[in-house]
Structures are given as C-alpha cells and as structure tokens.
Design a protein around this motif. Structure first.
Motif, PDB file in Angstrom:
ATOM      1  N   UNK A  75       0.843  -1.190   0.000  1.00 26.11           N
ATOM      2  CA  UNK A  75       0.000   0.000   0.000  1.00 26.11           C
ATOM      3  C   UNK A  75       0.883   1.246   0.000  1.00 26.11           C
ATOM      4  N   UNK A  76       1.099   1.784  -1.175  1.00 25.81           N
ATOM      5  CA  UNK A  76       1.863   3.021  -1.325  1.00 25.81           C
ATOM      6  C   UNK A  76       3.143   3.009  -0.519  1.00 25.81           C
ATOM      7  N   UNK A  77       3.379   4.095   0.224  1.00 20.32           N
ATOM      8  CA  UNK A  77       4.581   4.146   1.051  1.00 20.32           C
ATOM      9  C   UNK A  77       4.302   3.734   2.500  1.00 20.32           C
ATOM     10  N   UNK A  78       3.179   3.029   2.729  1.00 16.76           N
ATOM     11  CA  UNK A  78       2.919   2.435   4.044  1.00 16.76           C
ATOM     12  C   UNK A  78       3.836   1.246   4.254  1.00 16.76           C
ATOM     13  N   UNK A 108       3.376  -7.321   8.626  1.00 11.24           N
ATOM     14  CA  UNK A 108       3.429  -5.990   8.011  1.00 11.24           C
ATOM     15  C   UNK A 108       4.874  -5.538   7.995  1.00 11.24           C
ATOM     16  N   UNK A 109       5.382  -5.230   6.824  1.00 11.37           N
ATOM     17  CA  UNK A 109       6.733  -4.706   6.668  1.00 11.37           C
ATOM     18  C   UNK A 109       6.617  -3.248   6.249  1.00 11.37           C
ATOM     19  N   UNK A 110       6.876  -2.315   7.161  1.00 11.12           N
ATOM     20  CA  UNK A 110       6.732  -0.905   6.793  1.00 11.12           C
ATOM     21  C   UNK A 110       7.753  -0.490   5.739  1.00 11.12           C
ATOM     22  N   UNK A 111       7.346   0.410   4.878  1.00 18.96           N
ATOM     23  CA  UNK A 111       8.215   0.975   3.861  1.00 18.96           C
ATOM     24  C   UNK A 111       9.212   1.924   4.541  1.00 18.96           C
ATOM     25  N   UNK A 112      10.279   2.252   3.844  1.00 15.60           N
ATOM     26  CA  UNK A 112      11.300   3.134   4.421  1.00 15.60           C
ATOM     27  C   UNK A 112      10.720   4.484   4.843  1.00 15.60           C
ATOM     28  N   UNK A 113       9.813   5.040   4.038  1.00 17.81           N
ATOM     29  CA  UNK A 113       9.208   6.330   4.385  1.00 17.81           C
ATOM     30  C   UNK A 113       8.403   6.227   5.677  1.00 17.81           C
ATOM     31  N   UNK A 114       7.691   5.126   5.861  1.00 20.20           N
ATOM     32  CA  UNK A 114       6.902   4.901   7.072  1.00 20.20           C
ATOM     33  C   UNK A 114       7.831   4.762   8.274  1.00 20.20           C
ATOM     34  N   UNK A 115       8.917   3.982   8.115  1.00 27.05           N
ATOM     35  CA  UNK A 115       9.895   3.820   9.193  1.00 27.05           C
ATOM     36  C   UNK A 115      10.504   5.168   9.572  1.00 27.05           C
ATOM     37  N   UNK A 116      10.827   5.973   8.571  1.00 22.89           N
ATOM     38  CA  UNK A 116      11.410   7.292   8.822  1.00 22.89           C
ATOM     39  C   UNK A 116      10.448   8.162   9.607  1.00 22.89           C
ATOM     40  N   UNK A 118       8.135   7.134  11.649  1.00 19.61           N
ATOM     41  CA  UNK A 118       8.053   6.608  13.015  1.00 19.61           C
ATOM     42  C   UNK A 118       9.223   7.066  13.883  1.00 19.61           C
ATOM     43  N   UNK A 119      10.370   7.293  13.248  1.00 20.70           N
ATOM     44  CA  UNK A 119      11.555   7.707  14.002  1.00 20.70           C
ATOM     45  C   UNK A 119      11.442   9.135  14.546  1.00 20.70           C
ATOM     46  N   UNK A 120      10.401   9.844  14.139  1.00 23.70           N
ATOM     47  CA  UNK A 120      10.189  11.224  14.600  1.00 23.70           C
ATOM     48  C   UNK A 120       9.455  11.279  15.936  1.00 23.70           C
ATOM     49  N   UNK A 121       9.201  10.123  16.534  1.00 19.80           N
ATOM     50  CA  UNK A 121       8.433  10.049  17.784  1.00 19.80           C
ATOM     51  C   UNK A 121       9.141  10.792  18.914  1.00 19.80           C
ATOM     52  N   UNK A 122       8.336  11.343  19.809  1.00 23.47           N
ATOM     53  CA  UNK A 122       8.839  11.861  21.072  1.00 23.47           C
ATOM     54  C   UNK A 122       8.201  11.019  22.173  1.00 23.47           C
ATOM     55  N   UNK A 123       8.784  11.075  23.370  1.00 18.13           N
ATOM     56  CA  UNK A 123       8.369  10.191  24.450  1.00 18.13           C
ATOM     57  C   UNK A 123       8.117  10.981  25.718  1.00 18.13           C
ATOM     58  N   UNK A 124       7.130  10.533  26.489  1.00 16.07           N
ATOM     59  CA  UNK A 124       6.825  11.155  27.776  1.00 16.07           C
ATOM     60  C   UNK A 124       6.734  10.056  28.825  1.00 16.07           C
TER      61      UNK A 124
END
Length: 151
Positions: A75-78, A108-116, A118-124
C-alpha cells in the motif's frame, strides 16, 4: 503528542537467576476502533463518515481476499502486508501435510518512508506526567519528555 513510556523490571528469559534489569516500555492509552478512524478520515477528506467507514471496510475485504489468494499487498509508502505460517516439523518431506500448519499470521513490513516517519516520535514518562510534572520537548533534565533518541 508523545508516546507514553514507563520503566518495567523484567527477568532475563535465558537466565532466570540473573539479576532483573529495567527496560523502557510503551504504554497504550486507548484502542481506537474503525468508527473513530472513519470519523478522523472524514475530518481529513471530502468523505462523509459513512463513506469513510465503507472505504475502510472495503479495504479490509480486499486486503483479506488478496492475502488469502496468496498475494502480498503493498500500500503506497505504508509498506507491505503478507501472511506467514507457523507449522510443526516433520522428519521427511513425505510426512509434511497441511495438518502441520499450526496457525496463520499477518506480517506488516513498513516501507522506508513509514519507518522514517516513526523515528520522529517523542516520548513522555507516564509516571512523571501522572505526578503533575510539566512536559515539554526541551525538558530532559528530569526525564519528563525526551526527543527521539534514535533520530
């Protein structure tokens, strides 16, 4: 928005006698159902909520049909969806039958764009938020909220 996290102490599964160690684990705050996703989709598109719900249900139906037909679905860049099987082993090729199949799993194998993304996450830290500490992106001094340590 931030991913809520908390420290959890766990036993080493390979060595039950080893000292327990602390790990960071994610805290799920709620499970959103397809009705809420459809409402969100309707807010972001020209679809009304009923049309959005129908689109989600049709996507599920089509995805399932393709997967059960032995295909993987990109599915696209998902990313890509595929099925995997878990099975028991047999001593010979001739002894292998469909009865060896224990279960079917969705992969589910995420595409590189999806992985990128996800790496923008912040944590609390959930325990610090519960204690009433203010959380800001630049407040790392007491661990309230952290920038993504991976990116």
């Amino acid at each position: 928005m931030a991913i809520l996290i908390k420290p959890v102490q766990r036993v080493n599964p390979n060595d039950a006698d080893a000292p327990k160690k602390w790990y960071v684990t994610q805290v799920t705050t709620a499970q959103v159902d397809e009705t809420q996703v459809a409402m969100d989709l309707a807010d972001e598109t020209t679809l009304n909520p009923s049309e959005a719900m129908m689109a989600i249900r049709q996507l599920r139906k089509i995805l399932l049909r393709r997967l059960l037909g032995g295909e993987s679905v990109k599915l696209g860049n998902w990313g890509s969806f595929s099925v995997t099987l878990s099975s028991t082993g047999a001593d010979t090729k001739e002894a292998v039958t469909a009865r060896n199949i224990k279960g079917i799993n969705l992969n589910f194998q995420p595409d590189e764009a999806f992985k990128t993304d996800l790496q923008k996450a912040t944590y609390a830290w959930v325990d610090k938020l519960a204690a009433g500490h203010a959380a800001t992106d630049d407040d790392n001094s007491d661990g309230n909220l952290e920038e993504n340590p991976l990116g």
